[in-house]
Design an enzyme around this catalytic site. Structure first.
Site, PDB file in Angstrom:
ATOM      1  N   CYS A   8       0.802  -1.037   0.108  1.00  0.00           N
ATOM      2  CA  CYS A   8       0.006   0.048  -0.102  1.00  0.00           C
ATOM      3  C   CYS A   8       0.988   1.242   0.032  1.00  0.00           C
ATOM      4  CB  CYS A   8      -0.749   0.036   1.164  1.00  0.00           C
ATOM      5  SG  CYS A   8      -1.933  -1.292   1.266  1.00  0.00           S
ATOM      6  N   TYR A  23      -5.483 -12.879  -4.227  1.00  0.00           N
ATOM      7  CA  TYR A  23      -5.039 -12.429  -2.762  1.00  0.00           C
ATOM      8  C   TYR A  23      -5.924 -13.345  -1.696  1.00  0.00           C
ATOM      9  CZ  TYR A  23      -3.455  -9.174   0.761  1.00  0.00           C
ATOM     10  OH  TYR A  23      -3.233  -8.451   1.881  1.00  0.00           O
ATOM     11  N   HIS A  64      -3.343 -12.014   4.947  1.00  0.00           N
ATOM     12  CA  HIS A  64      -3.357 -11.095   5.963  1.00  0.00           C
ATOM     13  C   HIS A  64      -4.677 -10.559   6.068  1.00  0.00           C
ATOM     14  CE1 HIS A  64       0.124  -9.393   3.347  1.00  0.00           C
ATOM     15  NE2 HIS A  64       0.644  -9.958   4.566  1.00  0.00           N
ATOM     16  N   ASP A  68       3.071  -9.561   9.733  1.00  0.00           N
ATOM     17  CA  ASP A  68       3.732  -9.693   8.552  1.00  0.00           C
ATOM     18  C   ASP A  68       4.855  -8.434   8.306  1.00  0.00           C
ATOM     19  OD1 ASP A  68       4.604 -11.446   6.605  1.00  0.00           O
ATOM     20  OD2 ASP A  68       3.560 -10.384   5.048  1.00  0.00           O
TER      21      ASP A  68
END
Ligand code: ADP
Ligand code: SF4
Length: 706
Positions: free
Chosen positions: A30, A171, A174, A266
């Site tokens: 991001c 994806y 997370h 992470d």
């Protein structure tokens, strides 16, 4: 020249139909620019490609309005309207010579859909797991919803290919990618063929991988990003389950991207985790598939990277933060310029861009996020435009960066530092618990300054206005830093608080200088809300003191919500034995402790203590600046043309802000002010054509009073 030890890092890696030219892989991250600043993002990614990363990816890209994670600003591929912005990013990545990767995401339970107002979708009826505890629930997806989601994903794949991407991600990591929620027992208690057994929970991931491969049709590789362990034991995804998932789907994607747990797990800061922390979780998974594997670990050491490949943990060295701190990291390894690597310090200021919805910034790399709008580049700067000499006063992060960048421009620079030590606050703060990696801010700059024969460093040279006026400098930049206040003024109190005579009040500067409270009981009042309060509390508690940390905020180190640290901070101070009083302000220092007030009711109480450490605000060291400004009538005779203030001396802020302001000074010296009142390029949204079908406004009837 490159050290042959690192040759292995420059081997090409085949990823399905495409080939990465080396093993350096900028994984999706991001950046707070996304759909609002697409050209900003495009140029940021281009610099990374130029810096030698073989693959450069976007952040997560929302595939549909039901996957809207606003207010956070990511990319979108909701429909064809979004293609040009996303295509520009691929184009710029290609210009830099890298493969372009796109991380498609349906965010499922993670998307509160605040902007689109669509109903969130998830595997079961649950509140959304968004960052802001939005009072919104997701609806349990029906079979029709699942079919829709597969269709939306296919459409996004089609758009990604049209936009020119070489690698398309699915994806499932997370707890952000919605497929993660289907995979995890924590979020999926469905009783149909998409819930229950692992085989069922993995079904949607399998289907979407198959759809993606079919739609990509050999024009792009398919990557799967998946969390290898949710760190919740049997409550969530376990490593054993992931081994089984790879047993079932190992050959489905062309590339596996292994991540750990949630984003907080992470992207751990250096305060809480070492380089390569993920290794034990990822080790062994590569052996379960023939497909290449990428993973991260805040890798900045080429030896560690080689170890990851040689010991069979990873095929591709994934990096988000190391590629932000140094977009040219691969090139520097390739050319053997290891000492020029600007190592990530693991502070997560970059992450705060996403959380504050502002363009990504970096403590080490002040050009990050400024590539398009200001035209800054991490390795190049325009040559000087005059033969002026420059005096930089103060060798903290602001002064060091100003001297380095002015030196790179070719100016003749003198850097004067009052003390024997270079590095200012960074040299001091990096001695505090957990912050040792921060010294890299200084190390990198000193290393670079050593190479610049046009920069002279003068230690133990405290400069006065007289010294400066008497000397021959055309430009002076004051980077003299700041000191912590001792009067309680900060956010809660804008006037000094009462301090009883004889009470001991310390500041973080005292603590960093080695002073310690006079007795065993100490109150730390944190009205600063970043790291300093919790770090000082931790330090004193570990030294055996009985510490009470008091803060008017709801959390200890509240702002570290933006650096993914807030929960770890709390855990660490609890474990260190610190007593925590939140939502409480210290209102006065008494002879035997402090008076406090509840932040809501004002109800008063007391805490006994031998000493108090006030961590509230800082005062800029700006007297030199003001004195020089007051003596402007003497400038002409001294051939002095400008005096500027930067960093904490101008206004105390983060280390990242100090570095940035030093860099800005160097970029702008002697340059005409660009662009007018907004000193950078902005991309302003194009107004849409007004729909003709909307009802016209009913004209107001004139009323006559006559
Ligand atoms: P910043 O974060 O803005 O770089 P720091 O507080 O880290 O600020 O660093 C400021 C540096 O300036 C310190 O190393 C301090 O010793 C030095 N300094 C302060 N006043 C003077 C002065 N008059 N002459 C030279 N150096 C100074
Ligand atoms: Fe690393 Fe900090 Fe820069 Fe992020 S902001 S890349 S953590 S140095």
């Amino acid at each position: 020249m490159r050290d042959p030890r690192y040759d292995i890092l420059f081997e090409p890696v085949k990823i399905g139909p495409v080939t990465a030219r080396n093993r350096f892989f900028q994984v999706p991250h991001c950046n707070g620019m996304g759909y609002r600043d697409p050209s900003g993002e495009a140029y940021m990614r281009r610099v990374k490609a130029e810096g030698g990363w073989a693959v450069v990816c976007t952040e997560q890209v929302e595939i549909h309005p039901t996957s809207d994670i606003g207010p956070f600003i990511e990319l979108r591929l909701w429909d064809d309207q979004d293609i040009p912005a996303v295509a520009r990013i691929a184009e710029k990545i290609h210009e830099g010579g890298a493969l372009a990767g796109i991380e498609l995401a349906h965010n499922g339970l993670n998307s509160p859909n605040l902007i689109s107002r669509e109903t969130p979708l998830g595997p079961q009826n649950l509140p959304v797991v968004s960052w802001n505890y939005d009072p919104v629930q997701a609806r349990e997806m029906t079979k029709a919803d699942i079919a829709d989601m597969r269709f939306w994903h296919r459409e996004a794949v089609r758009r990604s290919i049209t936009a020119g991407y070489d690698i398309v991600y699915v994806y499932a990591g997370h707890a952000i990618g919605g497929l993660h929620h289907f995979l995890s027992r924590r979020y999926n208690n469905r009783s149909d063929e998409y819930g229950g057994s692992l085989e069922n929970r993995v079904r949607l991931l399998r289907e979407i991988l198959e759809d993606t491969r079919e739609e990509a049709d050999g024009k792009a590789a398919v990557a799967c990003r998946i969390s290898v362990d949710e760190l919740l034991g049997d409550e969530g995804i376990t490593r054993a389950e992931i081994e089984d998932v790879i047993g079932m789907l190992g050959e489905h994607p062309d590339l596996w991207d292994f991540v750990l747990g949630s984003w907080e797990d992470d992207s751990v800061t250096s305060r809480f985790g070492p380089e390569a922390e993920q290794e034990p979780y990822v080790r062994g998974l590569k052996q379960l598939t023939t497909k290449p594997v990428v993973g991260v670990g805040r890798f900045t050491s080429p030896d560690m990277m080689v170890h990851q490949v040689k010991s069979g943990v990873l095929d591709l060295i994934g990096a988000a933060r190391p590629s932000i701190a140094d977009p040219f990291l691969p090139r520097k390894i390739e050319t053997g310029d290891l000492e020029d690597i600007r190592e990530c310090i693991g502070c997560n200021i970059c992450v705060s861009g996403d959380f504050t919805m502002s363009p990504i910034r970096c403590t080490q790399n002040p050009t990050m996020g400024e590539e398009f709008r200001r035209g800054w580049h991490p390795e190049r700067i325009r040559p000087k435009s005059s033969d002026s000499t420059v005096l930089v006063v103060g060798a903290g992060p602001a002064g060091l960066e100003a001297a380095r960048s002015l030196g790179n421009r070719g100016y003749s620079v003198s850097l004067a530092e009052a003390t024997r030590n270079l590095g200012g606050r960074v040299a001091r703060e990096s001695q505090l618990p957990g912050l040792s990696a921060w010294i890299r801010v200084v190390d990198y700059r000193l290393q670079q300054l050593e190479k610049l024969s046009n920069v002279d460093i003068f230690r133990q040279s405290e400069m006065t206005a007289d010294d400066i006026i008497e000397n021959d400098f055309q430009h002076v930049v004051v980077a003299t830093g700041s000191s912590w206040r001792r009067d309680g003024v900060g956010r809660w109190h804008t006037r000094p608080i009462d301090v009883a005579e004889g009470a001991e009040v310390l500041s973080p500067d005292d603590i960093m200088a080695g002073q310690r409270p006079r007795g065993p009981k100490v109150v730390v009042f944190d009205d600063d809300h970043y790291y300093m309060g919790s770090v000082v509390a931790e330090l004193l508690a570990k030294e055996g003191l009985d510490v009470t940390l008091i803060t008017p905020a709801a959390h200890v180190s509240q702002w570290t919500t933006n650096t993914l640290e807030v929960a770890r901070v709390r855990k660490r101070v609890i474990r260190a034995g610190v007593t925590v009083l939140t939502n409480t302000a210290v209102t006065a220092v008494t002879p035997d402790g402090v008076r406090t007030a509840c932040a809501f009711t004002g109800d008063e109480s007391t805490v006994t203590a031998d000493s108090i450490v006030l961590i509230t605000a800082r005062l800029p060291h700006d007297s030199l600046y003001h004195e020089l400004q007051a003596r402007q009538s003497e400038w002409a005779a001294a051939d002095l043309k400008s005096v500027r203030g930067i960093g904490d001396a101008w206004a105390p802020s983060t280390i990242a802000a100090a570095v940035w302001s030093g860099h800005r000074y160097a970029e702008e010296l002697d340059e005409p002010q660009p662009l007018g009142p907004v000193p950078y390029l902005r991309e302003v949204a194009e107004l849409a054509e007004e729909p003709v079908t909307y009802l016209p406004i009913t004209p107001v009837q004139p009323v006559s009073n006559y």
